[in-house]
Design a protein around this motif. Structure first.
Motif, mmCIF file in Angstrom:
data_model
loop_
_atom_site.group_PDB
_atom_site.id
_atom_site.type_symbol
_atom_site.label_atom_id
_atom_site.label_comp_id
_atom_site.label_asym_id
_atom_site.label_seq_id
_atom_site.Cartn_x
_atom_site.Cartn_y
_atom_site.Cartn_z
ATOM 1 N N GLY A 7 0.793 -1.224 0.000
ATOM 2 C CA GLY A 7 0.000 0.000 0.000
ATOM 3 C C GLY A 7 0.824 1.273 0.000
ATOM 4 O O GLY A 7 0.285 2.364 0.132
ATOM 5 N N TYR A 8 2.129 1.160 -0.135
ATOM 6 C CA TYR A 8 3.018 2.322 -0.139
ATOM 7 C C TYR A 8 3.453 2.615 -1.573
ATOM 8 O O TYR A 8 3.442 1.740 -2.429
ATOM 9 C CB TYR A 8 4.288 2.047 0.678
ATOM 10 N N ASP A 12 7.923 6.252 -0.493
ATOM 11 C CA ASP A 12 7.595 6.242 0.938
ATOM 12 C C ASP A 12 8.577 5.390 1.746
ATOM 13 O O ASP A 12 8.759 5.615 2.939
ATOM 14 C CB ASP A 12 6.191 5.677 1.180
ATOM 15 N N LEU A 13 9.199 4.409 1.082
ATOM 16 C CA LEU A 13 10.051 3.463 1.797
ATOM 17 C C LEU A 13 11.541 3.667 1.555
ATOM 18 O O LEU A 13 12.352 2.998 2.195
ATOM 19 C CB LEU A 13 9.664 2.024 1.417
ATOM 20 N N LEU A 21 8.600 -2.550 9.612
ATOM 21 C CA LEU A 21 7.301 -3.024 9.165
ATOM 22 C C LEU A 21 7.047 -4.490 9.530
ATOM 23 O O LEU A 21 5.956 -5.000 9.320
ATOM 24 C CB LEU A 21 7.174 -2.882 7.635
ATOM 25 N N ARG A 55 0.923 -3.467 6.491
ATOM 26 C CA ARG A 55 0.532 -2.688 5.313
ATOM 27 C C ARG A 55 0.289 -1.239 5.745
ATOM 28 O O ARG A 55 0.149 -0.944 6.924
ATOM 29 C CB ARG A 55 -0.750 -3.270 4.709
ATOM 30 N N LYS A 56 0.196 -0.358 4.783
ATOM 31 C CA LYS A 56 -0.027 1.054 5.074
ATOM 32 C C LYS A 56 -1.357 1.252 5.800
ATOM 33 O O LYS A 56 -1.478 2.113 6.668
ATOM 34 C CB LYS A 56 0.015 1.884 3.786
ATOM 35 N N ASP A 57 -2.361 0.390 5.473
ATOM 36 C CA ASP A 57 -3.676 0.508 6.116
ATOM 37 C C ASP A 57 -3.715 -0.132 7.507
ATOM 38 O O ASP A 57 -4.751 -0.131 8.163
ATOM 39 C CB ASP A 57 -4.769 -0.082 5.220
#
Length: 167
Positions: A7-8, A12-13, A21, A55-57
């Motif tokens: 989800g990134y 972002d990473l 993570l 995950r991002k969510d």
């Protein structure tokens, strides 16, 4: 692609350690694999290669890694490149299978205990009246007033009772 799977966006990473993570329960094996890669040795065979990543969510996803060291020009390791593949379905299916197998094993063990208790109870319930039958058959066999045919019947009853008690 692995960044988007989580989800990134890749940006972002960039510069961010992937270990942040990783699920806390998977962190030790994840770090062991990374340490082995930086040391130039293979990770121990028993170390699990699938780990949960946030995950991002906020949900967790199972990914399998294939880490490689990226060296500098002088050969010293500079960073770890990990190609991750989504194995959530495989892992959750395997976990469900293991749970189902464990449930079946527990059910079989409970059935074995119940069977053992049943046989123990039945053995006791059969032996008690059988002992009385054998005892009274013995008393009857000692009587002098039995005819030959009646004495044979009493002997057969006594023999069958003792055979049954022996089982």
């Amino acid at each position: 692609p692995a960044a988007r799977t989580l989800g990134y966006e890749p940006a972002d990473l960039v510069g961010r350690a992937l270990t942040g993570l990783v699920h806390p329960e998977d962190a030790a094996s994840h770090q062991m694999i990374a340490a082995a890669a930086f040391a130039g040795t293979p990770a121990p065979a028993q170390v699990r290669r699938e780990h949960r990543y946030r995950r991002k969510d906020g949900d967790w996803m199972w990914l399998r890694g294939n880490p490689m060291i990226l060296p500098r020009a002088d050969g010293a390791p500079i960073e770890l490149l990990d190609i991750l593949r989504d194995v959530t379905r495989e892992v959750t299916t395997a976990q469900a299978g293991r749970r189902k197998l464990q449930d079946a094993l527990e059910e079989a063990q409970q059935a074995a205990v119940a069977k053992s208790q049943f046989l123990s109870n039945m053995s006791h319930e059969i032996r008690t009246p059988l002992t009385a039958v054998i005892g009274f058959t013995g008393l009857l066999a000692e009587r002098d007033d039995l005819g030959d045919e009646a004495a044979r019947y009493v002997a057969r009853i006594g023999g069958a009772g003792r055979a049954l008690l022996a089982m």
